[in-house]
Design a protein around this motif. Structure first.
Motif, short mmCIF file in Angstrom:
data_model
loop_
_atom_site.label_atom_id
_atom_site.label_comp_id
_atom_site.label_asym_id
_atom_site.label_seq_id
_atom_site.Cartn_x
_atom_site.Cartn_y
_atom_site.Cartn_z
N VAL A 183 0.67 -1.37 0.08
CA VAL A 183 0.10 0.07 -0.11
C VAL A 183 0.89 1.30 0.04
CG1 VAL A 183 -1.62 1.48 1.25
CG2 VAL A 183 -1.77 -1.06 1.19
N ILE A 184 0.59 2.06 -0.80
CA ILE A 184 1.17 3.65 -0.85
C ILE A 184 0.72 4.53 0.05
CG2 ILE A 184 2.18 5.47 -2.43
CD1 ILE A 184 3.54 2.62 -2.87
N ALA A 191 10.14 9.40 -2.37
CA ALA A 191 10.91 8.71 -1.91
C ALA A 191 10.47 7.25 -1.31
CB ALA A 191 11.58 9.33 -0.49
N GLU A 192 9.00 7.64 -0.86
CA GLU A 192 8.29 6.27 -0.49
C GLU A 192 7.87 5.36 -1.48
OE1 GLU A 192 4.07 5.01 1.87
OE2 GLU A 192 4.21 6.79 0.94
N PHE A 193 7.69 5.90 -2.66
CA PHE A 193 7.46 5.13 -3.83
C PHE A 193 8.61 4.39 -4.21
CE2 PHE A 193 7.75 4.57 -8.21
CZ PHE A 193 6.61 3.69 -8.75
N LEU A 194 9.81 4.79 -4.23
CA LEU A 194 11.01 4.14 -4.84
C LEU A 194 11.34 3.12 -3.81
CD1 LEU A 194 13.30 7.34 -5.88
CD2 LEU A 194 12.19 5.52 -7.25
N SER A 195 11.17 3.48 -2.36
CA SER A 195 11.51 2.49 -1.48
C SER A 195 10.58 1.10 -1.56
CB SER A 195 11.37 3.14 -0.08
OG SER A 195 11.43 2.15 0.97
N LYS A 196 9.24 1.54 -1.53
CA LYS A 196 8.34 0.29 -1.72
C LYS A 196 8.31 -0.29 -3.33
CE LYS A 196 5.36 1.81 1.98
NZ LYS A 196 3.95 2.04 2.22
N ASN A 197 8.66 0.40 -4.09
CA ASN A 197 8.84 -0.12 -5.37
C ASN A 197 10.06 -1.31 -5.51
OD1 ASN A 197 7.99 0.00 -8.51
ND2 ASN A 197 10.32 0.38 -8.47
#
Length: 285
Positions: A183-184, A191-197
């Motif tokens: 979940v985003i 930063a969150e997107f890159l980490s969770k991606n």
């Protein structure tokens, strides 16, 4: 003695679990842990090793629960280490577990990294290989049918992976499919997107590896030789088509979103169904 058949699943058999007790406080807890791993990994790959302090009514010290992939490894560990001092002045006590009752545990897929460790030990680093056939972002594909409902839900990042595992000397090829999601929370945070991606891609690959290895059996003989068998699921078609066909046939709804066991399951729950040999405990051995 008959050869032992090992599967790439979480070991649950009681004859693969070893208790070690009479561990003193001569060393620090960290030193004890690494000493145990160093000693007992000599007899075969470890699935897990847990170190616990003694109960308050007992003398200060520790006991350990070691889980092997192989029952033969557990037997060898007991024979070689029971009543031996090893890394401390006083002797350790080592016992293979015995169940109070007969229980059946559901077979759980083994996490991808653990599968690789097991394959490296029995097949060698050059005895097998893996190839990622597909790793694609499938976010939002199952939400297109109901845009209004999906707008009310948090955004999810999803990846699908297809991996092929090859056993080099046995002409075995096994493919596995894995899907992972996250979940985003902050959709506008790069930063969150890159980490969770990166995290979701990693999990998808691990789940695909687990799926591929689950169809492979290891047959371990007394002389150390290892044979492999390929046992696909009845409805498994992913191994029967070409890579080009696979790329065009991927259907998101065909795959499960169920989480994969990462090897951190609660061993205390398993311990409730296991016991030492009662005669050994009664005699204080």
């Amino acid at each position: 003695m008959e050869p032992e058949v090992l599967t790439f699943t979480v070991p649950t058999e009681n004859n693969k679990v070893v208790f070690v007790w009479n561990i003193t406080t001569q060393l620090s807890e960290g030193e004890i842990y690494f000493s145990l791993v160093e000693v007992f990994s000599q007899f075969g790959p470890l699935y897990s090793m847990k170190l616990f302090p003694n109960a308050g009514v007992a003398d200060p010290g520790y006991y350990a629960v070691i889980k092997y992939f192989s029952s033969q490894s557990a037997k060898k560990a007991q024979a070689a280490c029971d009543k031996k001092s090893l890394f401390q002045d006083s002797p350790l006590k080592v016992q293979v577990c015995n169940k109070k009752k007969s229980f059946r545990f559901k077979s759980l897929e083994l996490y991808g990294n653990k599968c690789q460790e097991l394959a490296n030990y029995y097949l060698g680093f050059n005895g097998w290989s893996k190839k990622i056939i597909a790793l694609q972002n499938i976010s939002g594909l199952d939400d297109e049918a109901d845009d209004e409902a999906s707008a009310q839900e948090p955004a999810k990042l999803r990846y699908l992976c297809v991996v092929e595992v090859t056993i080099n000397d046995h002409e075995i090829r096994s493919r596995g499919v894995g899907v992972a999601e996250e979940v985003i929370e902050k959709q506008n945070d790069p930063a969150e997107f890159l980490s969770k991606n990166a995290k979701v891609q990693k999990y998808a690959v691990q789940k695909a590896l687990s799926s591929a290895f689950k169809k492979i059996l290891l047959v371990v003989f007394d002389n150390g030789k290892v044979a492999t068998e390929y046992v696909p699921d009845e409805d498994d078609t992913v191994d029967c088509i070409t890579e080009e066909e696979l790329q065009g046939l991927i259907q998101v709804n065909d795959f499960t979103w169920a989480p994969l066991d990462t090897g951190d399951e609660n061993d205390e729950e398993l311990l409730a169904n296991l016991s030492f040999c009662e005669d050994t405990l009664a005699d204080g051995e």
